[in-house]
Design an enzyme around this catalytic site. Sequence first.
Site, PDB file in Angstrom:
ATOM      1  CB  CYS A 186      71.192  47.290  26.410  1.00  0.00           C
ATOM      2  SG  CYS A 186      71.229  46.087  25.079  1.00  0.00           S
ATOM      3  CG  HIS A 211      70.358  51.252  24.628  1.00  0.00           C
ATOM      4  ND1 HIS A 211      71.584  50.908  24.103  1.00  0.00           N
ATOM      5  CD2 HIS A 211      69.554  50.167  24.476  1.00  0.00           C
ATOM      6  CE1 HIS A 211      71.517  49.661  23.663  1.00  0.00           C
ATOM      7  NE2 HIS A 211      70.303  49.184  23.877  1.00  0.00           N
ATOM      8  CG  ASN A 241      71.169  47.175  20.785  1.00  0.00           C
ATOM      9  OD1 ASN A 241      72.087  47.577  21.493  1.00  0.00           O
ATOM     10  ND2 ASN A 241      70.062  46.658  21.270  1.00  0.00           N
TER      11      ASN A 241
HETATM   12  O1  UT7 Z   1      68.739  46.819  23.716  1.00  0.00           O
HETATM   13  C1  UT7 Z   1      67.523  46.585  24.322  1.00  0.00           C
HETATM   14  C2  UT7 Z   1      66.881  45.408  23.820  1.00  0.00           C
HETATM   15  N1  UT7 Z   1      66.354  45.372  22.514  1.00  0.00           N
HETATM   16  C3  UT7 Z   1      65.398  46.154  22.017  1.00  0.00           C
HETATM   17  O2  UT7 Z   1      65.167  47.241  22.462  1.00  0.00           O
HETATM   18  C4  UT7 Z   1      64.596  45.609  20.900  1.00  0.00           C
HETATM   19  C5  UT7 Z   1      63.146  45.795  21.160  1.00  0.00           C
HETATM   20  N2  UT7 Z   1      62.292  45.296  20.084  1.00  0.00           N
HETATM   21  C6  UT7 Z   1      62.309  45.805  18.839  1.00  0.00           C
HETATM   22  O3  UT7 Z   1      63.080  46.674  18.522  1.00  0.00           O
HETATM   23  C7  UT7 Z   1      61.276  45.299  17.865  1.00  0.00           C
HETATM   24  O4  UT7 Z   1      60.337  44.501  18.531  1.00  0.00           O
HETATM   25  C8  UT7 Z   1      61.895  44.495  16.692  1.00  0.00           C
HETATM   26  C9  UT7 Z   1      62.678  45.427  15.788  1.00  0.00           C
HETATM   27  C10 UT7 Z   1      62.800  43.410  17.221  1.00  0.00           C
HETATM   28  C11 UT7 Z   1      60.786  43.870  15.846  1.00  0.00           C
HETATM   29  O5  UT7 Z   1      59.879  44.844  15.424  1.00  0.00           O
HETATM   30  P1  UT7 Z   1      58.314  44.636  15.599  1.00  0.00           P
HETATM   31  O6  UT7 Z   1      57.656  45.762  14.969  1.00  0.00           O
HETATM   32  O7  UT7 Z   1      58.057  44.390  17.059  1.00  0.00           O
HETATM   33  O8  UT7 Z   1      58.077  43.354  14.717  1.00  0.00           O
HETATM   34  P2  UT7 Z   1      57.492  41.929  15.158  1.00  0.00           P
HETATM   35  O9  UT7 Z   1      58.456  41.199  16.036  1.00  0.00           O
HETATM   36  O10 UT7 Z   1      56.107  42.142  15.642  1.00  0.00           O
HETATM   37  O11 UT7 Z   1      57.463  41.185  13.755  1.00  0.00           O
HETATM   38  C12 UT7 Z   1      56.607  41.629  12.702  1.00  0.00           C
HETATM   39  C13 UT7 Z   1      56.782  40.680  11.517  1.00  0.00           C
HETATM   40  C14 UT7 Z   1      56.694  39.213  11.915  1.00  0.00           C
HETATM   41  O12 UT7 Z   1      56.029  38.532  10.890  1.00  0.00           O
HETATM   42  P3  UT7 Z   1      54.466  38.140  11.046  1.00  0.00           P
HETATM   43  O13 UT7 Z   1      54.394  37.313  12.306  1.00  0.00           O
HETATM   44  O14 UT7 Z   1      53.756  39.455  11.176  1.00  0.00           O
HETATM   45  O15 UT7 Z   1      54.190  37.401   9.796  1.00  0.00           O
HETATM   46  C15 UT7 Z   1      58.128  38.761  11.941  1.00  0.00           C
HETATM   47  O16 UT7 Z   1      58.286  37.385  11.660  1.00  0.00           O
HETATM   48  O17 UT7 Z   1      58.093  40.862  10.946  1.00  0.00           O
HETATM   49  C16 UT7 Z   1      58.728  39.582  10.843  1.00  0.00           C
HETATM   50  N3  UT7 Z   1      60.176  39.769  10.973  1.00  0.00           N
HETATM   51  C17 UT7 Z   1      60.971  40.125   9.950  1.00  0.00           C
HETATM   52  N4  UT7 Z   1      60.708  40.360   8.661  1.00  0.00           N
HETATM   53  C18 UT7 Z   1      61.750  40.728   7.891  1.00  0.00           C
HETATM   54  C19 UT7 Z   1      60.919  39.670  12.108  1.00  0.00           C
HETATM   55  N5  UT7 Z   1      62.207  39.946  11.819  1.00  0.00           N
HETATM   56  C20 UT7 Z   1      62.258  40.234  10.501  1.00  0.00           C
HETATM   57  C21 UT7 Z   1      63.306  40.600   9.641  1.00  0.00           C
HETATM   58  N6  UT7 Z   1      63.003  40.851   8.332  1.00  0.00           N
HETATM   59  N7  UT7 Z   1      64.571  40.752  10.052  1.00  0.00           N
END
Ligand code: UT7
Length: 325
Positions: free
Chosen positions: A115, A252, A282
């Site tokens: 990225c 980004h 992304n």
């Molecule tokens: O390009 C550079 C690299 N990438 C990034 O910059 C990405 C960086 N990370 C992020 O953008 C965020 O961490 C994410 C968007 C990937 C995730 O957001 P988050 O607020 O950190 O969510 P989380 O991973 O803490 O997940 C929260 C909940 C989880 O459920 P539980 O454990 O709370 O029951 C996940 O299983 O959301 C669940 N979850 C989803 N639910 C619905 C994870 N993916 C999904 C989904 N739809 N697609």
Amino acid sequence: MSVIRSIVTGSGSYLPERILTNDDLAKMVDTSDEWIVQRTGIKQRHIAAEGQVTSDLALEAAKGALASAGLEASDIDTIILATATPDNTFPASAVTVQAKLGITHGCAFDVHAVCSGFVYALTTADAYIRAGIAKKCLVIGAETFSRLLDWEDRTTCVLFGDGAGAVVLEAAEGEGLNSDRGILTSHLRSDGRHKEKLFVDGGPSATQTVGHLRMEGREVFKHAVGMITDVIEDAYKATGLSSDDLNWFIPHQANKRIIDASAKKLGIAPEKVVTTVHLHGNTSAASIPLALDTAVKDGRVKRNDLVMLEAMGGGFTWGSVLLRV
Ligand code: UT7
């Protein structure tokens, strides 16, 4: 003092025709438009057609950048393509773009920093120009991340998309002042200790397969804002400029929450932030030139504007480029 500056003289971008919406994804994995928009700001992403490869996307963006710079392909002496999704393991996709543009002189090569690739490629092109190795460069970010995704993994497949963006970077004389047009300063960083937090679980040497993208999203998120703000503060230290001096912040495009939190921490006013992540998700190395070209085409970014670019991604790699358009 007379110095050589690298000036952006043109920009272009390309998104494949096919759009995959959040609602489309909700039919494929257990997710919803509400979750994706709330957590990331993404509403849709573009997906390359069958047979359409990264160099095809890069070529369209490159043609746009050449047209807006008023140059012919034959004027270009160096092509640097940032990608983590090359057409083939080798040759470099930049060389394929070179051939598709009908260029047989100069050099072309890929830069791989995921990225952060565009920031790395732009910094490399600037170094080539300032060293007198290059005069007119095409710097491209192009990706087909859809080909790396595990479409059954809702934690990653909703985040990424395909696309390309490009700029023409030309040598020009400057006075060595912050009022010069061109790249004023660049700051690149990497730290391989974070490899397991964002990687692809395949590759020619390790598995002889392409593999799938794997990410500990929460971990990446935790590091992102601090790393981004560090390299931007390095740019401020190097130039004596500050967030108040910026006309535009073009980060980004990974997640709107990361973009907003970084801008807030740096004291960059929300109206100076260019955000396009809702339109294409992304797109890794393509995201900054896509956002830059969007803001140039819609009239926001104008000549002499001071623009901060930044990225952070797999590796981890991260970096900033401060330039006057
Ligand atoms: O390009 C550079 C690299 N990438 C990034 O910059 C990405 C960086 N990370 C992020 O953008 C965020 O961490 C994410 C968007 C990937 C995730 O957001 P988050 O607020 O950190 O969510 P989380 O991973 O803490 O997940 C929260 C909940 C989880 O459920 P539980 O454990 O709370 O029951 C996940 O299983 O959301 C669940 N979850 C989803 N639910 C619905 C994870 N993916 C999904 C989904 N739809 N697609």
